[in-house]
Design an enzyme around this catalytic site. Structure first.
Site, PDB file in Angstrom:
ATOM      1  N   HIS A   1     -60.623  66.798  56.825  1.00 44.89           N
ATOM      2  CA  HIS A   1     -60.369  67.280  55.470  1.00 44.89           C
ATOM      3  C   HIS A   1     -58.865  67.482  55.163  1.00 44.89           C
ATOM      4  O   HIS A   1     -58.300  66.848  54.273  1.00 44.89           O
ATOM      5  CB  HIS A   1     -61.077  68.619  55.252  1.00 44.89           C
ATOM      6  CG  HIS A   1     -62.525  68.607  55.600  1.00 44.89           C
ATOM      7  ND1 HIS A   1     -63.465  67.936  54.861  1.00 44.89           N
ATOM      8  CD2 HIS A   1     -63.204  69.195  56.625  1.00 44.89           C
ATOM      9  CE1 HIS A   1     -64.660  68.118  55.395  1.00 44.89           C
ATOM     10  NE2 HIS A   1     -64.527  68.876  56.470  1.00 44.89           N
TER      11      HIS A   1
HETATM   12  C1  BDR Z   1     -62.333  73.019  54.671  1.00 39.12           C
HETATM   13  O1  BDR Z   1     -62.894  74.180  55.262  1.00 39.12           O
HETATM   14  C2  BDR Z   1     -62.367  74.394  56.533  1.00 39.12           C
HETATM   15  O2  BDR Z   1     -63.398  74.570  57.441  1.00 39.12           O
HETATM   16  C3  BDR Z   1     -61.495  73.204  56.878  1.00 39.12           C
HETATM   17  O3  BDR Z   1     -60.349  73.616  57.584  1.00 39.12           O
HETATM   18  C4  BDR Z   1     -61.137  72.647  55.528  1.00 39.12           C
HETATM   19  O4  BDR Z   1     -59.985  73.277  55.015  1.00 39.12           O
HETATM   20  C5  BDR Z   1     -63.394  71.941  54.575  1.00 39.12           C
HETATM   21  O5  BDR Z   1     -64.486  72.405  53.861  1.00 39.12           O
END
Ligand code: BDR
Ligand code: CA
Length: 307
Positions: free
Chosen positions: A236
């Protein structure tokens, strides 16, 4: 001219790779890292940010920030990121945190910068929202707010909500109403950045740097997602940094976006009106498509350039 930048994070496995990508990118003038509780609590995310910064030998101040959302209780995502936030990969301890807190550092940097500053948020939006609420005149000093948050499709922490948006929906609502350009890197975008074991094997051949090895070791701990037939895990947060480096890799759509602040099962859901059905003016730029091959090549090149 390098882009003046503050990176607000909650490391976090994918945050770790986003920090490394930012450290390795001469296109960015990284002025500060600010940290919130998110994937795990602030007592873990702060030392993680400090350790990652030290590992990359980056001279960037790291500031402690919020340990809970504006409203409600703190809840972590340790099932994905491990109890320590980095999947159990132990890094040498970093240096001390900078003396001022995230909210004060963000405001000071915005106030003192000769040029507008880009804010990148890859965790719950609490620190950024607090700073811009505390001193609204500083909003004019913000060039762009880039957030890894939300989804136009299904969520990843609840059926409707993405983790960062769900962690502090009120803070996200504040940022969507600042009047500054907001760019959203949603789950639907990061689904296109699926890291498979084959990617990790290829990256590991790129050299013997400590950061590259740590990045691969950390990413290897992320459970393969059931949503993607357990082929791999979406990466992500680095997508938010990549937007600043190579905007040409992304498709873009201007949309009206609203976050659900209700108490029900849709709390934290981002209602992204891609087709203008509500007839409301656009308040965000939503990234829609990604050239994943070029993105992964860029990431591997940059990771391999670190110590
Ligand atoms: C986001 O949530 C966190 O778990 C990850 O680091 C990312 O920023 C993805 O949904
Ligand atoms: Ca994150």
């Amino acid at each position: 001219m390098p882009i003046p930048l503050i990176l607000d994070c909650d490391p976090g496995t994918d945050d770790a790779l986003a920090l490394f990508l930012a450290f390795a990118s001469p296109e960015l003038d990284l002025r500060a890292i600010t940290v919130a509780g998110g994937n795990v609590g602030l007592p873990q995310t702060l030392p993680n940010a400090l350790a990652l910064t030290a590992l990359a030998r980056a001279r960037v101040p790291v500031h402690a920030g919020a340990d809970r959302p504006l409203l409600g209780d703190f809840r972590s995502a340790h099932d994905i990121h491990g109890a320590d936030g980095l999947g159990g990969i132990v890094l040498p301890a970093g240096g001390p945190a900078a003396p001022d807190l995230a909210v004060d550092a963000i405001r000071r940097i915005l106030r003192e910068s000769a040029d507008p500053v880009t804010l990148v948020g890859i965790g719950p939006a609490t620190n950024l929202a607090l700073a811009l609420m505390a001193e609204p005149s500083l909003r004019a000093r913000v060039a762009e707010i880039v957030l890894m948050t939300g989804a136009w499709g299904e969520g990843n922490i609840t059926p409707g909500a993405e983790f960062n948006a769900w962690s502090d929906p009120e803070a996200l609502a504040v940022l969507l109403r600042t009047g500054r350009p907001v760019t959203l890197v949603t789950l639907d975008l990061t689904a296109q950045a699926l890291v498979t074991p084959a990617h990790l094997a290829a990256w590991r051949t790129r050299g013997g740097g400590t950061c590259l090895r740590a990045a691969c070791d950390i990413q290897a701990t992320v459970p393969a997602s059931v949503r993607f037939d357990r082929q791999g895990a979406p990466l992500h947060d680095p997508c938010a940094v990549a937007w600043l480096l190579r905007p040409d890799l992304f498709g873009v759509q201007e949309c009206h976006v609203e976050v659900d602040l209700g108490p029900g099962p849709s709390r934290g859901r981002t209602v992204i009106d891609r087709w203008g059905r509500r007839g409301l003016p656009a308040n965000a730029r939503v990234l829609t498509t990604l050239d994943a091959d070029v993105f992964f090549t860029l990431l591997a090149d940059r990771l391999a350039s670190l110590p």
